[in-house]
Design a protein around this motif. Structure first.
Motif, mmCIF file in Angstrom:
data_model
loop_
_atom_site.group_PDB
_atom_site.id
_atom_site.type_symbol
_atom_site.label_atom_id
_atom_site.label_comp_id
_atom_site.label_asym_id
_atom_site.label_seq_id
_atom_site.Cartn_x
_atom_site.Cartn_y
_atom_site.Cartn_z
ATOM 1 N N GLY A 20 0.643 -1.228 0.043
ATOM 2 C CA GLY A 20 0.024 0.028 0.130
ATOM 3 C C GLY A 20 0.944 1.228 0.071
ATOM 4 N N GLN A 21 1.842 1.194 0.833
ATOM 5 C CA GLN A 21 2.697 2.601 0.868
ATOM 6 C C GLN A 21 3.618 2.619 -0.393
ATOM 7 O OE1 GLN A 21 5.165 1.579 4.277
ATOM 8 N NE2 GLN A 21 3.289 1.598 5.730
ATOM 9 N N ARG A 22 3.978 1.530 -1.026
ATOM 10 C CA ARG A 22 4.942 1.653 -2.184
ATOM 11 C C ARG A 22 4.255 1.943 -3.426
ATOM 12 N NH1 ARG A 22 10.437 -0.151 -0.984
ATOM 13 N NH2 ARG A 22 10.837 0.310 1.217
ATOM 14 N N LEU A 23 2.793 1.332 -3.596
ATOM 15 C CA LEU A 23 2.332 1.776 -4.933
ATOM 16 C C LEU A 23 1.305 2.950 -4.571
ATOM 17 C CD1 LEU A 23 1.177 -2.169 -5.082
ATOM 18 C CD2 LEU A 23 2.942 -1.424 -6.161
ATOM 19 N N ALA A 24 1.407 3.450 -3.611
ATOM 20 C CA ALA A 24 0.528 4.761 -3.315
ATOM 21 C C ALA A 24 0.439 5.796 -4.519
ATOM 22 C CB ALA A 24 0.681 5.530 -2.060
ATOM 23 N N GLY A 25 1.837 6.021 -5.415
ATOM 24 C CA GLY A 25 1.703 6.718 -6.473
ATOM 25 C C GLY A 25 1.575 6.441 -7.725
ATOM 26 N N LEU A 26 1.049 5.199 -7.750
ATOM 27 C CA LEU A 26 0.854 4.617 -9.138
ATOM 28 C C LEU A 26 -0.823 4.625 -9.425
ATOM 29 C CD1 LEU A 26 3.106 1.377 -9.155
ATOM 30 C CD2 LEU A 26 3.497 3.674 -10.186
ATOM 31 N N PRO A 27 -1.103 4.597 -10.576
ATOM 32 C CA PRO A 27 -2.634 4.872 -10.962
ATOM 33 C C PRO A 27 -3.452 3.218 -10.789
ATOM 34 C CG PRO A 27 -1.256 4.690 -13.151
ATOM 35 C CD PRO A 27 -0.225 4.518 -11.811
ATOM 36 N N LEU A 28 -3.458 2.945 -9.526
ATOM 37 C CA LEU A 28 -4.145 1.804 -9.261
ATOM 38 C C LEU A 28 -5.371 1.915 -8.156
ATOM 39 C CD1 LEU A 28 -0.693 0.050 -8.372
ATOM 40 C CD2 LEU A 28 -2.155 -0.484 -10.587
ATOM 41 N N ALA A 29 -6.117 0.931 -8.002
ATOM 42 C CA ALA A 29 -7.015 0.918 -7.106
ATOM 43 C C ALA A 29 -6.901 -0.704 -6.428
ATOM 44 C CB ALA A 29 -8.718 0.947 -7.337
ATOM 45 N N GLY A 30 -7.323 -0.627 -5.203
ATOM 46 C CA GLY A 30 -7.349 -1.863 -4.214
ATOM 47 C C GLY A 30 -8.540 -2.137 -3.645
ATOM 48 N N GLN B 267 9.474 -8.580 -3.264
ATOM 49 C CA GLN B 267 8.509 -7.592 -3.212
ATOM 50 C C GLN B 267 8.622 -6.237 -3.943
ATOM 51 O OE1 GLN B 267 6.861 -5.669 0.286
ATOM 52 N NE2 GLN B 267 4.442 -6.056 -0.364
ATOM 53 N N ASP B 268 9.932 -5.790 -3.750
ATOM 54 C CA ASP B 268 10.513 -4.627 -4.385
ATOM 55 C C ASP B 268 10.543 -4.823 -5.827
ATOM 56 O OD1 ASP B 268 10.468 -2.840 -2.263
ATOM 57 O OD2 ASP B 268 12.763 -3.618 -2.042
ATOM 58 N N GLN B 269 10.740 -6.297 -6.435
ATOM 59 C CA GLN B 269 10.969 -6.589 -7.753
ATOM 60 C C GLN B 269 9.200 -6.456 -8.437
ATOM 61 O OE1 GLN B 269 12.769 -10.263 -8.299
ATOM 62 N NE2 GLN B 269 12.299 -10.390 -10.345
ATOM 63 N N VAL B 270 8.614 -7.062 -7.636
ATOM 64 C CA VAL B 270 7.059 -6.937 -8.014
ATOM 65 C C VAL B 270 6.613 -5.589 -8.450
ATOM 66 C CG1 VAL B 270 4.760 -7.429 -7.527
ATOM 67 C CG2 VAL B 270 6.516 -9.096 -6.939
ATOM 68 N N ILE B 271 7.068 -4.736 -7.414
ATOM 69 C CA ILE B 271 6.604 -3.262 -7.432
ATOM 70 C C ILE B 271 7.360 -2.452 -8.647
ATOM 71 C CG2 ILE B 271 6.718 -1.025 -6.052
ATOM 72 C CD1 ILE B 271 6.519 -2.676 -3.519
ATOM 73 N N ASP B 272 8.654 -2.874 -8.712
ATOM 74 C CA ASP B 272 9.251 -2.225 -9.814
ATOM 75 C C ASP B 272 8.863 -2.459 -11.091
ATOM 76 O OD1 ASP B 272 10.952 -0.769 -7.808
ATOM 77 O OD2 ASP B 272 12.536 -2.158 -8.191
ATOM 78 N N GLN B 273 8.686 -3.766 -11.334
ATOM 79 C CA GLN B 273 7.933 -4.257 -12.697
ATOM 80 C C GLN B 273 6.654 -3.593 -12.957
ATOM 81 O OE1 GLN B 273 9.757 -5.646 -15.034
ATOM 82 N NE2 GLN B 273 11.699 -5.960 -14.088
ATOM 83 N N LEU B 274 5.896 -3.708 -11.967
ATOM 84 C CA LEU B 274 4.356 -3.219 -12.132
ATOM 85 C C LEU B 274 4.693 -1.758 -12.432
ATOM 86 C CD1 LEU B 274 1.516 -3.267 -11.846
ATOM 87 C CD2 LEU B 274 1.508 -3.038 -9.357
ATOM 88 N N ALA B 275 5.286 -0.788 -11.759
ATOM 89 C CA ALA B 275 5.529 0.589 -12.171
ATOM 90 C C ALA B 275 6.109 0.877 -13.897
ATOM 91 C CB ALA B 275 6.510 1.219 -11.241
ATOM 92 N N THR B 276 7.073 -0.363 -13.914
ATOM 93 C CA THR B 276 7.621 -0.250 -15.530
ATOM 94 C C THR B 276 6.318 -0.693 -16.324
ATOM 95 O OG1 THR B 276 9.739 -0.691 -14.658
ATOM 96 C CG2 THR B 276 9.237 -1.331 -17.176
ATOM 97 N N ALA B 277 5.695 -1.324 -15.898
ATOM 98 C CA ALA B 277 4.438 -1.956 -17.075
ATOM 99 C C ALA B 277 3.518 -0.713 -16.994
ATOM 100 C CB ALA B 277 3.749 -3.182 -16.456
ATOM 101 N N LEU B 278 3.057 -0.134 -16.055
ATOM 102 C CA LEU B 278 1.970 0.889 -15.881
ATOM 103 C C LEU B 278 2.689 2.062 -17.018
ATOM 104 C CD1 LEU B 278 1.051 0.810 -12.328
ATOM 105 C CD2 LEU B 278 -0.433 0.298 -14.575
ATOM 106 N N ALA B 279 4.054 2.352 -16.759
ATOM 107 C CA ALA B 279 4.754 3.516 -17.362
ATOM 108 C C ALA B 279 4.522 3.348 -19.013
ATOM 109 C CB ALA B 279 5.818 3.639 -16.926
ATOM 110 N N ARG B 280 4.767 2.038 -19.167
ATOM 111 C CA ARG B 280 4.725 1.554 -20.701
ATOM 112 C C ARG B 280 3.357 1.842 -21.354
ATOM 113 N NH1 ARG B 280 8.731 -3.629 -21.169
ATOM 114 N NH2 ARG B 280 10.911 -2.529 -20.821
ATOM 115 N N VAL B 281 2.482 1.075 -20.721
ATOM 116 C CA VAL B 281 1.153 1.116 -21.259
ATOM 117 C C VAL B 281 0.599 2.435 -21.133
ATOM 118 C CG1 VAL B 281 0.802 -1.084 -20.720
ATOM 119 C CG2 VAL B 281 -0.050 0.496 -19.297
ATOM 120 N N GLY B 282 0.963 3.459 -20.120
ATOM 121 C CA GLY B 282 0.210 4.741 -19.938
ATOM 122 C C GLY B 282 1.079 5.715 -20.988
ATOM 123 N N GLY B 283 2.252 5.325 -21.305
ATOM 124 C CA GLY B 283 3.282 6.495 -22.052
ATOM 125 C C GLY B 283 2.702 6.534 -23.574
#
Length: 385
Positions: A275-285, A369-385
């Motif tokens: 929750g803390q690390r994903l707070a800045g990403l365009p996600l809902a939970g 977990q950081d690997q998951v978060i980093d890859q999720l951020a990368t994926a979102l940046a790619r699809v959003g860019g």
């Protein structure tokens, strides 16, 4: 690959199973009874009955409360198919109640509305199966009030929620549901390999559940028709099933139970960190349900529907074993053949189009977990860019 879920075993677990292998009992025996008693004590329930898996537990729960042809079972469409199939196994009709888009659990307001409409046409359910999605109970207080008002049996499918709490009490304590079902599949909070447990405060239900799990057979003379022929004698007094668990499974479960609180604490810490690390990403939970403390079987995020597949495939390609929970049951081909169709439960369908389950299990390291978060951020940046 970092899986979305996995078992956590130690030497004590292995030793417990080996001890059974060296004993006189392999199938259902004293280890099953010990595990039942230990879990009942943990949850504060009067009775616990172990069976071979949670699907069998749901089936027996429905049978024990008398569900049959001409009756109706309602449940959430956001669940594994077993939560609905158990009604069909009994010959009942199955229907669904849409979810709350925040908690992702069966919506109490939608249930109240559907019950009022069903009462007007004489088609009330006999059983409602409330699914504790992701490890978090439904609004069980409200559902129990509706159960009393409309006279249906409330079964909590807490397959995700052993170790969770509701209204300050362990899930399974029995303050709201007539029967609670747990699962011990390897991706769940604790495991027995395969296995399930039914908890109830009612002695009559527990007695019937025990009989139904073993072919409908009894050795109790008070339940027999006529006299006993001798100490070897038994009778089949109803149609039951071979749903028994083994002492091997139960020994593993009892050993795992000693670390249940630790597992839930580890999962909760990881969920908080997500929750803390994903707070800045365009996600809902999933939003918290009032009075509930989740066991965190799942950590689900929601991405824009048009981006979900690309994000999912990126994560899988990066070695992150994400999954989707769940395809709405009413959209499965089998249920479509029963007359269900897209558009009937829009909240569940909308959620499904956005959902991705991230890895979450006791033993997941912060580095993973950081690997998951980093890859999720990368994926979102790619699809959003």
């Amino acid at each position: 690959m970092i899986p979305y879920g996995r078992q956590n075993l130690n030497e004590a677990d292995i030793d417990a199973v080996v001890q059974v292998l060296r004993s006189d009992w392999l199938t259902q025996g004293p280890a099953v009874e010990r595990f039942e008693q230990a879990l009942a004590a943990y949850c504060g329930s009067a009775h616990a009955v172990m069976v071979c898996n949670a699907t069998a537990a749901l089936h027996l729960a429905c049978l024990a409360v008398g569900l049959g042809p001409g009756d109706r079972l309602w449940t959430s469409p956001n669940t594994f198919v077993a939560s609905a199939n158990c009604g069909l196994y009994c010959g009942a009709e199955v229907d669904f109640v849409d979810i709350d888009p925040g908690t992702l659990n069966l919506c109490a307001d939608a249930l109240a509305e559907k019950l009022a409409a069903a009462e007007r046409v004489g088609q009330l359910p006999k059983v409602v199966v409330a699914v504790a999605f992701g490890g978090q109970s439904c609004d069980m207080r409200r559902l129990a009030q509706l159960a009393r008002q409309y006279r249906f049996t409330l079964i909590e499918d807490a397959s995700h929620a052993v170790g969770a709490r509701y209204a300050g009490q362990p899930v399974g304590q029995g303050g709201f549901a007539d029967i609670t079902v747990f699962s011990f599949h390897p991706v769940k909070i604790i495991t027995t390999g395969e296995g399930g447990m039914l908890l109830t405060g009612r002695a009559d239900l527990a007695e019937r559940l025990r009989r139904l799990r073993s072919h409908g057979i009894t050795r109790d003379p008070t339940q027999m028709h006529g006299g006993s022929d001798g100490p070897w004698y038994y009778q089949q007094v109803e149609l039951g099933f071979n749903y028994r668990a083994t002492d091997l499974q139960a020994a593993l479960g009892a050993s795992q139970l000693s670390r249940l609180d630790l597992f839930v604490a580890q999962r909760s810490a990881l969920a908080s960190r997500y929750g803390q690390r994903l707070a800045g990403l365009p996600l809902a939970g999933q939003q918290p349900q009032a009075e509930a403390r989740s066991a965190w079987h799942l950590y689900v995020v929601r991405v824009a529907a048009e981006q979900r597949r690309a994000v999912f495939e990126h994560l899988r390609g990066a070695g992150i074993g994400v999954n989707v929970h769940y395809i709405p049951v009413h959209l499965q081909p089998f249920y479509r053949r029963l007359g269900f169709a897209e558009g009937q439960f829009p909240a569940a369908e909308h959620y499904y189009r956005e959902a991705i389950s991230l890895p979450l299990y006791a033993g997941l390291s912060e580095a993973e977990q950081d690997q998951v978060i980093d890859q999720l951020a990368t994926a979102l940046a790619r699809v959003g860019g």
